[in-house]
Design an enzyme around this catalytic site. Structure first.
Site, PDB file in Angstrom:
ATOM      1  N   GLU A  57     -18.677 -31.373  20.167  1.00 21.49           N
ATOM      2  CA  GLU A  57     -17.396 -32.072  20.017  1.00 21.49           C
ATOM      3  C   GLU A  57     -16.627 -31.649  18.765  1.00 21.49           C
ATOM      4  OE1 GLU A  57     -17.280 -36.069  22.357  1.00 21.49           O
ATOM      5  OE2 GLU A  57     -18.612 -36.332  20.635  1.00 21.49           O
ATOM      6  N   HIS A  69     -16.442 -38.818  13.413  1.00 20.71           N
ATOM      7  CA  HIS A  69     -16.460 -39.269  14.804  1.00 20.71           C
ATOM      8  C   HIS A  69     -17.745 -40.048  15.008  1.00 20.71           C
ATOM      9  CE1 HIS A  69     -16.317 -39.536  19.090  1.00 20.71           C
ATOM     10  NE2 HIS A  69     -17.407 -38.801  19.238  1.00 20.71           N
ATOM     11  N   HIS A 116     -19.947 -43.575  17.248  1.00 20.80           N
ATOM     12  CA  HIS A 116     -20.071 -44.514  18.381  1.00 20.80           C
ATOM     13  C   HIS A 116     -20.611 -45.827  17.851  1.00 20.80           C
ATOM     14  CE1 HIS A 116     -21.317 -40.416  20.165  1.00 20.80           C
ATOM     15  NE2 HIS A 116     -20.009 -40.522  20.274  1.00 20.80           N
ATOM     16  N   HIS A 175     -16.072 -44.715  24.760  1.00 20.89           N
ATOM     17  CA  HIS A 175     -16.719 -43.585  24.100  1.00 20.89           C
ATOM     18  C   HIS A 175     -17.043 -43.890  22.630  1.00 20.89           C
ATOM     19  CE1 HIS A 175     -16.648 -38.979  23.106  1.00 20.89           C
ATOM     20  NE2 HIS A 175     -17.436 -39.645  22.310  1.00 20.89           N
TER      21      HIS A 175
END
Lengths: 275, 275, 275, 275
Positions: A78, A97, A99, A167
């Site tokens: 990613e 980034h 989660h 996501h």
């Protein structure tokens, strides 16, 4: 003697470990930084859990997220999330980034993020949502194509956080520490917001004026230094501290083999398909 | 041999570490104490995470929250919370300001705090709310001006806890241990209350009579001693114990440089702007 | 060589540490056992946090909760909870009183406990509630008077668990291990039940037949041994293990001073007023 | 030198410790694997908490869940869960049965599991529910009879996860690591789903197409390797690492006594009654 770049890599490695140690990252997610001396490059770790990232793990990428040298290790898939944001936002020096569990209830229900306490102001008021399905239909949800990363960067716009439906979250900052602070305190705020919504009744958020002023606490006070010292201590206590600084020469030697590569190797790209 | 004041500083440092180790404080928030020998002075740590506070970190302030000696270190910006309460409440010997996760859902929804078990009585029944915006409009939410601190102290009135909307909580006590106990068990009670509200149905609180009687458990039983021993053990196990007591002479030496300062230095005030 | 009684005290001390280490007890609450050789006596620790209880801390009480020897240490005030249950229930060999966070939402809302998974059967179906206020009006909520303990024991009846409104829970068992198992898995079940209620919809509990059969798992399978080994390992890993067994002789010596006391000392009773 | 089988046992032991260390298993539950060289056999630990399982603890069973050699140790009672699934699903190489807290609210309310983020796709969309009571009436809820295990395997069908009402979850995988990954990330997804339901509003799940694609991340990317390294590190840090590999010869010697037994001993079956 350690070079400034090696010191920057140590800071970025510690940043990865801090965000993981605070429960915002687990086996997945990553924190990157723009190259301090070259705005057209950024550094991101090889594919490994952020809590294990070491200064030697960073791969140098161009803004198209292509490795400058053929990596002998696997890469995150990613990375375009990072490259496309650095391309679109010159003032952004670090991207995370994640989660985070704290955000998942918001991302699953499409509930707006609002700051419910002063430190939550770092996430802004109702930051944008982005759903990969809108533009790209059924995917494996990973942001791997340049156009997917560019679409996410457009959604981020001038904000510091974009919520990725079903996501995760992507956070930008003007420095590694700023990005780490925003990632952690926005996650704390999300956790409190979710609990407040479960209690029921109306949630009172900060006003736009309060949000603007409170968001500056992180960059204009000693709070950032205080928090960083605290988080670094917690990483140490958890047994996740970085090994003692190695000499720049040693780190240069480690870098050598890769340095021998003459140009980007396509094999690297295929590797990029992995996550 | 350690002086009584140095012992008091050790107790206050441990109190800061305990409240942090129990999850009520994180990188932010602080516990202070009134000077045991001078009611017009109080001690508050220099700007650092409470879990790291050491006996040498305390700065002596007057009740206008001005440092008695020019500090060579950065200060917390919200110290007026402490100074103004000591000014308004002579019997208060210790103050804790925190952003406990347990309280956030109540502070975001304006839900009243009520004791749902005997130890929660230390927070009282429906302690007052205070919203900085009511009197001061859009701020960065930090309580830094004397008038802001005075307004908060007025809201506290004769209670032992005041809930700061969209910010945090401030707790008062008749001793450091009393303040620590109130801070921790009020936070536990808030956590249970929030979960009870999520379950739904009506919440049965302690009666006024039960609350008054149960609130005395902390000061009239061996429970406070038992809890302090327990919390101190937990700080030790978490690897956050205080270093062995240093001699008063040594600590006096450390204090010397600052002691040379003739009068309050304005530079200190400007430093106070930081957080 | 350690005597059987000293071994029993080690088991009881470890039981206290286990229930605390599993998050069911904190600074407060206690696990007692009936004297293995004398049904008219029971053992309960001196006043200290259960996670710190050692074999030497146990005080021997008669069923009126009076110490057999004048203790030179402070006592728990709620010991009548234990004494009155041993008096009313000859088959009960161990009692645990706790304020588990998992139960608080049920105790604050008067919501019935039902087993939502097989191991939760150890708590029974809709165990009785008891509210000290019904019979005794405004108190500090502590169960300190014999009549208060007797009232609680009547409420427990033939059940293995009684829910004390706005206070906590008391659990009985046929052995220390049985009582520990019931205390921990009833708390786990309460936690799942509270979350299920927050999700909404109807909660499907075990049938009476399933509950009766599943409740026997603890006493008729290897599960209890397996769980005890697991919990003891966790106590060790948390750094809370018991010191190596001391000789019975040594422990006898420790007991000596108290043994010299001729008869119960009233001073002990006044001490009992403390908690 | 360690044999491949001994290495496989080490991987399975570590898998048990990982799933426990991540909070999906506690004192109960187990992870098994099919014999790598003989599809008609599988390995499951003797009766002990999964976080303590060592390579020497595995017992070899036939698909009727009878031990190949008379074990000198107690066995899990629910082994038919494993045997009947291996019988019905040739491609399944590993099975995990657990009582994860994250799933309990869904199992108590009969709420469907849906993936709310990409990694939750490993659990599929609305995996089947199975209620032991439907076919077998009042039991102690343990799956101990072959017909109970067969019924559960039928319910699982071609899915990778079956939800056992008011009991727990059973997960299948194509390898130990795949099964561990599915068990942990399905539990994470269940936790987020439960919180999303508590927040209220409609929950947006992955589409069937996204679920199919995202479910392949675990088997087609470096994510599984990354996660395994991360989880193994966490087990080590928690002090639960495996002892250094012992020689195959040594492990063979340990196996000897049992190896002397000529045929399955019925006594083993009766032992199986225990749990």
């Amino acid at each position: 003697m350690a070079t400034p770049l090696f010191e920057a890599h140590r800071e970025l490695a510690l940043g990865n470990r801090i965000v993981a140690n605070e429960g915002v990252l687990d086996a997945f997610g990553h924190v990157s930084m723009r190259h301090p001396d070259n705005p057209n490059r950024y550094f991101l770790s090889r594919s490994r859990a952020p809590q294990l990232v070491a200064p030697e793990d960073f791969i140098e990428y161009d803004l198209d997220s292509q490795p400058i040298r053929a990596p002998s290790v696997t890469q995150y898939s990613e990375r375009v999330i990072h490259g496309e944001i650095y391309k679109a936002r010159p003032e952004v020096m670090s991207v995370c980034h994640h989660h985070s569990p704290a955000f998942m209830p918001l991302l699953a229900t499409g509930t707006d993020y609002v700051p419910v306490f002063h430190l939550g102001a770092v996430g802004g008021i109702k930051p944008p949502f982005w759903d990969q399905h809108d533009e790209f239909g059924d995917t494996n949800m990973l942001v791997v194509k340049p156009e997917e990363g560019a679409s996410l960067a457009r959604a981020l716009g001038k904000h510091w956080m974009v919520l990725m439906n079903r996501h995760g979250v992507t956070v930008a900052g003007v420095s590694v520490r700023d990005c780490v602070f925003r990632s952690i305190y926005a996650a704390r705020n999300a956790e409190y917001l979710v609990q407040a919504l479960a209690v029921g009744g109306s949630v009172a958020a900060l006003t736009p004026g309060e949000t603007e002023k409170a968001a500056q606490i992180v960059t204009t006070t000693t709070g950032l230094t205080r928090a960083w010292e605290y988080w670094a201590m917690r990483v140490e206590k958890a047994g996740g501290g970085l090994p003692a600084a190695k000499s720049a020469a040693a780190s240069a030697r480690r870098a050598k083999p890769a340095a021998l590569a003459k140009k980007p190797v396509r094999k690297a790209k295929s590797k990029g398909k992995r996550r």
